[in-house]
Design an enzyme around this catalytic site. Structure first.
Site, PDB file in Angstrom:
ATOM      1  N   SER A  15      17.092  25.275   9.423  1.00  0.00           N
ATOM      2  CA  SER A  15      17.520  26.460   8.687  1.00  0.00           C
ATOM      3  C   SER A  15      19.001  26.701   8.877  1.00  0.00           C
ATOM      4  O   SER A  15      19.735  26.979   7.919  1.00  0.00           O
ATOM      5  CB  SER A  15      16.713  27.675   9.142  1.00  0.00           C
ATOM      6  OG  SER A  15      17.192  28.861   8.542  1.00  0.00           O
ATOM      7  N   GLU A  27       3.088  35.117  15.776  1.00  0.00           N
ATOM      8  CA  GLU A  27       3.582  34.208  14.734  1.00  0.00           C
ATOM      9  C   GLU A  27       2.462  33.419  14.064  1.00  0.00           C
ATOM     10  O   GLU A  27       2.708  32.439  13.361  1.00  0.00           O
ATOM     11  CB  GLU A  27       4.612  33.243  15.349  1.00  0.00           C
ATOM     12  CG  GLU A  27       5.788  33.934  16.012  1.00  0.00           C
ATOM     13  CD  GLU A  27       6.890  34.307  15.044  1.00  0.00           C
ATOM     14  OE1 GLU A  27       7.286  33.460  14.227  1.00  0.00           O
ATOM     15  OE2 GLU A  27       7.364  35.462  15.103  1.00  0.00           O
ATOM     16  N   HIS A  66       8.265  27.065  17.114  1.00  0.00           N
ATOM     17  CA  HIS A  66       6.809  27.259  17.127  1.00  0.00           C
ATOM     18  C   HIS A  66       6.157  26.053  17.787  1.00  0.00           C
ATOM     19  O   HIS A  66       6.696  24.934  17.733  1.00  0.00           O
ATOM     20  CB  HIS A  66       6.241  27.410  15.707  1.00  0.00           C
ATOM     21  CG  HIS A  66       6.597  28.685  15.032  1.00  0.00           C
ATOM     22  ND1 HIS A  66       6.948  28.758  13.702  1.00  0.00           N
ATOM     23  CD2 HIS A  66       6.654  29.959  15.492  1.00  0.00           C
ATOM     24  CE1 HIS A  66       7.215  30.012  13.374  1.00  0.00           C
ATOM     25  NE2 HIS A  66       7.045  30.752  14.442  1.00  0.00           N
ATOM     26  N   ASN A  70      14.643  24.014   5.181  1.00  0.00           N
ATOM     27  CA  ASN A  70      14.607  25.365   5.735  1.00  0.00           C
ATOM     28  C   ASN A  70      13.776  25.423   7.009  1.00  0.00           C
ATOM     29  O   ASN A  70      13.540  26.507   7.555  1.00  0.00           O
ATOM     30  CB  ASN A  70      14.043  26.344   4.706  1.00  0.00           C
ATOM     31  CG  ASN A  70      15.004  27.475   4.397  1.00  0.00           C
ATOM     32  OD1 ASN A  70      15.983  27.666   5.103  1.00  0.00           O
ATOM     33  ND2 ASN A  70      14.732  28.226   3.352  1.00  0.00           N
ATOM     34  N   CYS A 114       3.465  23.495   8.332  1.00  0.00           N
ATOM     35  CA  CYS A 114       3.942  24.865   8.139  1.00  0.00           C
ATOM     36  C   CYS A 114       3.416  25.458   6.842  1.00  0.00           C
ATOM     37  O   CYS A 114       3.208  26.662   6.739  1.00  0.00           O
ATOM     38  CB  CYS A 114       5.464  24.900   8.123  1.00  0.00           C
ATOM     39  SG  CYS A 114       6.247  24.854   9.742  1.00  0.00           S
TER      40      CYS A 114
END
Length: 463
Positions: free
Chosen positions: A33, A179, A252, A366, A372
């Site tokens: 990102s 998350e 993550h 990103n 994801c």
């Protein structure tokens, strides 16, 4: 081999990329990102790549679901922060006074459905229901605005309250920062089932090790709360993520490990206490548990983050119990990652029969790979029958979505263009058309519920 009692319908609900997909570089600690921040994105290509990924999984025989994009810009956020006037006036003022806040309100990050929620299948819960807890995502502004819309979407998909329990997100405080499934893995064998919850932040008791460079996101308190509210009768195993991995860009756990059924594929730097974590899993899962460890000298943390090898999907389309890996094209292009995958595939006793490389480059830029983009939900045949069918993809729906994207999405978008009033109009036009394709009614999105008077500024829509 997959335990007989654990055979269910594996449904991957992928986030459909929204029309405002852009590279504003909002995610601190996400190296991809940051690297691509302020560059030109291609929303059309991003959405088409995501749809092609869904089509490929369907070609393997898997059931594919869809999570629709959320409304962007999130005008209510801007109003809460003191901007007033018409929606277009608010966007213009926010761009002048608080461009990063405007970028947050336009973020298409809900596409990464792994962060949408944590899911527990009915086989593991005391009340025999499938449980969902939408993630509060309070660690970052642009993601914290997703929780309410995620709850609404999941409630629309899993509406049968006799079979599903869709909870409200956890309290939106740093102590319960959550998350979603990106930090949760369900593992099962004939001997047992374990839910692996991985946190990065130290607990309220102050125990643990803090990362030095980047912030940790998931809290132990959030993971424990989800285990309680889901009434898990399966064993919950809690592990702290390695602070060194977080500082290397592993924001993550699904950037450094991936698991499914009896297999856990992980990097040796994934967990702060690797031996203890694996011993606890072995104690629950028994000899059928297959752990595939990739060593630092085989694949450095730097290459793991660059290639996103561990952000692959492990899927089970085969009747022989063997798994297949859906990996990003970047893992094929990274020599060390590719060699590691070849070694795994060529090792006879490991239950991964095939590796498929797919192009989701717009998402990868990103910081989000194949894993994801999906929220995995294990459903019994009866539970699947009770899912809202409008959110289950077939070839005709995917074809319709391709046509929709090609009509409504831009092929380039720079963060400076978020001030363009036409973008707001285009986004709402696109979402309005999407609700018709998905048969969601005329009040699925907030702007649709606000009534004609509040939507008068939309008179310049195209389409």
């Amino acid at each position: 081999m997959i335990p007989k009692e654990a055979i269910t319908t594996e449904v991957n609900f992928d986030g459909l990329v929204g029309p405002s997909h852009n590279y504003a570089g909002l995610a601190h600690g996400n190296l991809a990102s940051a690297l691509h921040g302020n560059q030109i994105s291609n929303p059309r290509a991003a959405a088409l790549q995501g749809i092609e990924k869904m089509r490929f999984l369907r070609s393997l025989g898997l059931t594919q679901g869809i999570l629709p994009p959320q409304e962007r810009p999130h005008v209510e956020l801007l109003r809460q922060l003191g901007f007033c006037g018409s929606d277009h006036a608010i966007v213009e003022r926010a761009y002048k006074d608080a461009p990063l806040v405007l970028a947050a309100s336009y973020s298409s990050s809900a596409m990464w459905a792994a962060n949408a929620a944590t899911v527990s299948p009915s086989a593991d819960t005391l009340d025999g229901k499938v449980h969902f807890t939408p993630a509060n995502m309070v660690s970052s502004l642009h993601r914290s605005i997703e929780a309410d819309a995620t709850f609404d979407a999941l409630s629309a998909i899993f509406f049968d309250k006799d079979r599903y329990s869709v909870h409200r997100p956890l309290p939106a405080t740093s102590s319960f920062a959550d998350e979603g499934a990106a930090n949760h893995t369900r593992l099962c064998t004939r001997e047992g089932t374990a839910h692996l919850f991985v946190h990065g932040r130290i607990g309220l008791d102050g125990k643990g090790v803090r990362p030095a460079r980047f912030p940790a996101r998931q809290t132990l308190e959030a993971s424990r709360a989800i285990s309680r509210r889901h009434m898990l009768q399966a064993t919950s195993v809690y592990a702290q993520q390695s602070p060194k991995a977080i500082d290397a860009g592993v924001f993550h756990n699904d950037v450094i490990s991936v698991g499914h059924h009896n297999v856990l594929l992980y990097h040796e730097r994934a967990f702060l206490h690797e031996d203890e974590t694996l011993q606890r899993l072995r104690a629950v899962l028994g000899p059928s548990f297959c752990e595939i460890r990739i060593r630092e000298q085989e694949l450095s943390l730097e290459d793991a983050v660059k290639s996103y090898l561990f952000n692959s999907q492990l899927v089970s389309p085969r009747s022989d119990g063997m798994l297949e890996l859906i990996a990003p094209a970047e893992a094929e292009g990274n020599p060390n990652a590719f060699r590691a995958l070849r070694r795994i595939q060529d090792t006879e006793h490991l239950p991964i029969a095939a590796v498929h490389f797919i192009d989701v480059r717009q998402s990868m830029n990103n910081g989000g790979g194949p894993a994801c983009l999906r929220l995995r939900v294990e459903l019994s045949p009866d539970e699947l029958k009770c899912v809202n069918p409008n959110f289950i993809a077939d070839d005709a729906l995917l074809d319709a979505l391709v046509t929709w994207v090609e009509r409504h999405y831009r092929d380039r978008l720079h963060p400076s263009e978020l001030r363009d009033p036409k973008l707001l109009q285009e986004s709402r036009t696109a979402l309005d058309a999407l609700t018709k394709i998905l048969h969601l009614g005329s009040s699925f999105y907030p702007f649709q519920r606000s009534g004609p008077a509040a939507r008068a500024s939309d008179s310049g829509r195209r389409g």
